[in-house]
Design a protein around this motif. Structure first.
Motif, PDB file in Angstrom:
ATOM      1  N   THR A  62       4.737   4.200   8.713  1.00  0.00           N
ATOM      2  CA  THR A  62       3.910   5.592   9.479  1.00  0.00           C
ATOM      3  C   THR A  62       3.459   5.085  10.629  1.00  0.00           C
ATOM      4  O   THR A  62       3.575   5.331  11.623  1.00  0.00           O
ATOM      5  CB  THR A  62       3.625   6.740   9.065  1.00  0.00           C
ATOM      6  N   LYS A  63       2.649   4.241   9.909  1.00  0.00           N
ATOM      7  CA  LYS A  63       0.906   4.237  11.046  1.00  0.00           C
ATOM      8  C   LYS A  63       0.958   2.210  11.482  1.00  0.00           C
ATOM      9  O   LYS A  63       0.458   2.268  11.767  1.00  0.00           O
ATOM     10  CB  LYS A  63      -0.122   3.865  10.489  1.00  0.00           C
ATOM     11  N   ASP A  64       2.588   1.757  11.006  1.00  0.00           N
ATOM     12  CA  ASP A  64       2.751   0.401  11.733  1.00  0.00           C
ATOM     13  C   ASP A  64       3.665   0.470  13.625  1.00  0.00           C
ATOM     14  O   ASP A  64       4.540   1.915  13.138  1.00  0.00           O
ATOM     15  CB  ASP A  64       3.570  -0.232  11.607  1.00  0.00           C
ATOM     16  N   PRO A  65       3.399  -0.224  14.547  1.00  0.00           N
ATOM     17  CA  PRO A  65       4.207   0.370  15.943  1.00  0.00           C
ATOM     18  C   PRO A  65       5.379   0.241  15.117  1.00  0.00           C
ATOM     19  O   PRO A  65       5.473  -0.952  14.091  1.00  0.00           O
ATOM     20  CB  PRO A  65       3.414  -1.045  16.615  1.00  0.00           C
ATOM     21  N   LEU A  66       6.339   0.602  15.385  1.00  0.00           N
ATOM     22  CA  LEU A  66       7.932   1.055  15.531  1.00  0.00           C
ATOM     23  C   LEU A  66       7.899   1.167  14.327  1.00  0.00           C
ATOM     24  O   LEU A  66       9.355   1.086  13.785  1.00  0.00           O
ATOM     25  CB  LEU A  66       8.226  -0.713  15.922  1.00  0.00           C
ATOM     26  N   ASN A  67       7.269   1.291  13.346  1.00  0.00           N
ATOM     27  CA  ASN A  67       7.411   2.147  11.624  1.00  0.00           C
ATOM     28  C   ASN A  67       8.498   1.485  11.176  1.00  0.00           C
ATOM     29  O   ASN A  67       9.474   2.117  10.883  1.00  0.00           O
ATOM     30  CB  ASN A  67       7.938   3.098  11.829  1.00  0.00           C
ATOM     31  N   PRO A  68       8.070  -0.290  11.126  1.00  0.00           N
ATOM     32  CA  PRO A  68       9.504  -0.867  10.069  1.00  0.00           C
ATOM     33  C   PRO A  68       9.059   0.199   8.499  1.00  0.00           C
ATOM     34  O   PRO A  68       8.239   0.547   8.306  1.00  0.00           O
ATOM     35  CB  PRO A  68       8.837  -2.296   9.929  1.00  0.00           C
ATOM     36  N   ILE A  69      10.624  -0.611   8.524  1.00  0.00           N
ATOM     37  CA  ILE A  69      10.373  -0.589   6.824  1.00  0.00           C
ATOM     38  C   ILE A  69       9.459  -1.627   5.687  1.00  0.00           C
ATOM     39  O   ILE A  69       9.745  -2.175   6.587  1.00  0.00           O
ATOM     40  CB  ILE A  69      11.469  -0.037   6.279  1.00  0.00           C
ATOM     41  N   LYS A  70       8.613  -1.266   4.520  1.00  0.00           N
ATOM     42  CA  LYS A  70       8.271  -2.148   4.360  1.00  0.00           C
ATOM     43  C   LYS A  70       7.335  -1.414   2.371  1.00  0.00           C
ATOM     44  O   LYS A  70       8.114  -0.905   2.624  1.00  0.00           O
ATOM     45  CB  LYS A  70       6.819  -2.433   4.606  1.00  0.00           C
ATOM     46  N   GLN A  71       7.553  -2.898   2.103  1.00  0.00           N
ATOM     47  CA  GLN A  71       6.715  -1.970   0.448  1.00  0.00           C
ATOM     48  C   GLN A  71       5.308  -2.093   0.430  1.00  0.00           C
ATOM     49  O   GLN A  71       4.281  -1.670   0.595  1.00  0.00           O
ATOM     50  CB  GLN A  71       6.516  -3.221  -0.253  1.00  0.00           C
ATOM     51  N   ASP A  72       5.415  -0.214  -0.452  1.00  0.00           N
ATOM     52  CA  ASP A  72       4.186   0.375  -0.737  1.00  0.00           C
ATOM     53  C   ASP A  72       3.262  -0.726  -0.843  1.00  0.00           C
ATOM     54  O   ASP A  72       3.750  -1.184  -1.766  1.00  0.00           O
ATOM     55  CB  ASP A  72       4.247   1.918  -1.104  1.00  0.00           C
ATOM     56  N   VAL A  73       2.061  -0.643  -1.133  1.00  0.00           N
ATOM     57  CA  VAL A  73       0.753  -1.076  -0.978  1.00  0.00           C
ATOM     58  C   VAL A  73      -0.304   0.089  -1.874  1.00  0.00           C
ATOM     59  O   VAL A  73      -0.598  -0.008  -1.592  1.00  0.00           O
ATOM     60  CB  VAL A  73       0.119  -2.225  -0.558  1.00  0.00           C
ATOM     61  N   LYS A  74      -0.282  -0.653  -3.096  1.00  0.00           N
ATOM     62  CA  LYS A  74      -1.379   0.057  -3.436  1.00  0.00           C
ATOM     63  C   LYS A  74      -2.424  -0.907  -4.299  1.00  0.00           C
ATOM     64  O   LYS A  74      -2.346  -1.727  -5.501  1.00  0.00           O
ATOM     65  CB  LYS A  74      -0.935   1.212  -5.097  1.00  0.00           C
ATOM     66  N   LYS A  75      -4.243  -0.669  -4.441  1.00  0.00           N
ATOM     67  CA  LYS A  75      -5.187  -1.526  -4.577  1.00  0.00           C
ATOM     68  C   LYS A  75      -4.914  -2.657  -4.633  1.00  0.00           C
ATOM     69  O   LYS A  75      -4.897  -4.036  -5.152  1.00  0.00           O
ATOM     70  CB  LYS A  75      -5.511  -1.730  -5.968  1.00  0.00           C
ATOM     71  N   GLY A  76      -4.110  -3.381  -3.180  1.00  0.00           N
ATOM     72  CA  GLY A  76      -3.543  -4.492  -2.994  1.00  0.00           C
ATOM     73  C   GLY A  76      -2.846  -5.365  -3.401  1.00  0.00           C
ATOM     74  O   GLY A  76      -2.055  -5.937  -3.193  1.00  0.00           O
ATOM     75  N   LYS A  77      -2.050  -4.756  -4.372  1.00  0.00           N
ATOM     76  CA  LYS A  77      -0.557  -5.049  -5.196  1.00  0.00           C
ATOM     77  C   LYS A  77       0.340  -4.731  -3.926  1.00  0.00           C
ATOM     78  O   LYS A  77       0.623  -3.220  -4.361  1.00  0.00           O
ATOM     79  CB  LYS A  77      -0.564  -4.843  -6.565  1.00  0.00           C
ATOM     80  N   LEU A  78       1.641  -4.832  -4.363  1.00  0.00           N
ATOM     81  CA  LEU A  78       2.619  -4.500  -4.127  1.00  0.00           C
ATOM     82  C   LEU A  78       3.243  -2.982  -4.847  1.00  0.00           C
ATOM     83  O   LEU A  78       3.292  -3.651  -6.586  1.00  0.00           O
ATOM     84  CB  LEU A  78       4.476  -5.585  -3.462  1.00  0.00           C
ATOM     85  N   ARG A  79       4.265  -2.163  -4.885  1.00  0.00           N
ATOM     86  CA  ARG A  79       4.310  -1.419  -5.308  1.00  0.00           C
ATOM     87  C   ARG A  79       5.531  -1.289  -6.170  1.00  0.00           C
ATOM     88  O   ARG A  79       6.492  -1.593  -5.661  1.00  0.00           O
ATOM     89  CB  ARG A  79       3.884   0.123  -4.829  1.00  0.00           C
ATOM     90  N   TYR A  80       5.899  -1.519  -7.066  1.00  0.00           N
ATOM     91  CA  TYR A  80       7.364  -1.399  -8.078  1.00  0.00           C
ATOM     92  C   TYR A  80       7.074   0.037  -8.629  1.00  0.00           C
ATOM     93  O   TYR A  80       6.947   0.556  -9.292  1.00  0.00           O
ATOM     94  CB  TYR A  80       7.784  -2.230  -8.903  1.00  0.00           C
ATOM     95  N   ILE A  81       8.549   1.160  -8.784  1.00  0.00           N
ATOM     96  CA  ILE A  81       8.785   1.700  -9.498  1.00  0.00           C
ATOM     97  C   ILE A  81       8.762   2.154 -11.276  1.00  0.00           C
ATOM     98  O   ILE A  81       9.877   0.245 -11.409  1.00  0.00           O
ATOM     99  CB  ILE A  81       9.229   2.756  -8.777  1.00  0.00           C
ATOM    100  N   ALA A  82       8.447   2.265 -12.193  1.00  0.00           N
ATOM    101  CA  ALA A  82       9.041   2.031 -13.566  1.00  0.00           C
ATOM    102  C   ALA A  82      10.058   1.897 -13.886  1.00  0.00           C
ATOM    103  O   ALA A  82      10.306   3.877 -13.009  1.00  0.00           O
ATOM    104  CB  ALA A  82       8.205   2.463 -14.111  1.00  0.00           C
ATOM    105  N   ASN A  83      10.609   1.662 -14.697  1.00  0.00           N
ATOM    106  CA  ASN A  83      11.971   2.355 -15.198  1.00  0.00           C
ATOM    107  C   ASN A  83      11.492   3.039 -17.092  1.00  0.00           C
ATOM    108  O   ASN A  83      11.351   2.828 -17.715  1.00  0.00           O
ATOM    109  CB  ASN A  83      12.496   0.905 -15.879  1.00  0.00           C
TER     110      ASN A  83
END
Length: 289
Positions: A62-83
């Protein structure tokens, strides 16, 4: 894909990765602002961010120009949802309804909490596994009111109109009847998915019950009104980027050339994806004692 196509930049599962949407003319657009909320009467557009059974938490930037899809980042690391037992990744095709916005300055009358500052989330329950960036047409069936760290985070339940069984689904009760256990699994998934990361369980309004189609449509319409105020600069969006090609009365409307320049300034497409960390496949068994 309803006339839309995608263009990826940099390698998937990297910090630089971006997926842009293009219209039928091949022009870069914002999936947040330029794709109409309605595909046709009583049918909504959905932008697929996360295909079913996958773990990478992809989202409209939402904060990037043209709002592309990207991977969420938390504390500098790419975010993956746990199983979290008994599930693998997301249990639906997950995404957003364009031209909606859950206003963080608006306290919802039903939940008593303000919005989460994103487009409204949607869970598509059909049989097909969709692709990241795919734009599909959906029938709305109901909605769940999740409270995420003190913010209202609505979860719309819908089905792809092209699903072979779509005609059988017209309201939330049809999901209970035809996919028994799926709604209960949905509540448990949202309740527990952050627990492996050390977060508390999420809570829900309405005693964790789903509201029906009419209620859901009303909520979607209200978030569309909030989006209109945002993109027309009638409300303060903070860091939200409202760059768009098509929205009339929007001071953020830009030229095709300006949109192209945004993409041209980014790293080129990379055919090979980065390696997903092996611990993403770890399985968590969690039970509330």
């Amino acid at each position: 894909m309803s006339g839309y196509s995608i263009e990826e930049r940099a390698a998937p599962y990297s910090l630089e990765y971006r997926l842009f949407l293009k219209n039928a003319n091949g022009e870069y657009i914002s999936p947040f602002h330029d794709i109409p909320i309605y595909a046709e009467k009583n049918v909504f557009h959905m932008v697929v961010e996360v295909p079913r059974w996958t773990n990478a938490k992809m989202e409209i930037a939402t904060k990037d120009p043209l709002n592309p899809i990207k991977q969420d980042v938390k504390k500098g690391k790419l975010r993956y949802i746990a199983n979290v037992f008994p599930h693998k990744g997301y249990i639906w095709n997950y995404g957003a309804i364009p031209q909606t916005w859950e206003d963080p300055g608006h306290k919802d009358q039903h939940t008593g909490c303000c919005g989460d500052n994103d487009p409204i989330d949607i869970c598509e329950i059909g049989s097909k596994i969709c692709s990241r960036g795919e734009v599909i047409k959906v029938k709305v069936l109901g909605i769940l009111a999740m409270i995420d760290e003190g913010e209202t985070d609505w979860k719309v339940i819908a089905i792809n109109v092209d699903d072979p069984d779509a005609a059988s689904y017209n309201n939330i009760d049809d999901v209970r009847k035809l996919k028994p256990g799926y709604l209960e699994a949905t509540v448990e998934w949202f309740r527990k998915y952050k627990v492996p990361d050390g977060k508390p369980e999420n809570s829900f309004a309405f005693n964790s019950e789903f509201k029906d189609k009419d209620f859901a449509v009303d909520i979607i319409k209200s978030t569309h009104d909030h989006w209109k105020a945002l993109v027309e600069k009638k409300t303060d969006g903070g860091g939200i980027n409202c760059m768009n090609l098509t929205v009339e009365n929007s001071p953020f409307k830009c030229s095709v050339e300006s949109a192209k320049a945004v993409v041209d300034n980014l790293p080129p497409t990379c055919e090979s994806a980065c390696v997903i960390p092996t611990d993403v496949d770890k399985w968590f068994y969690y039970q509330n004692n």
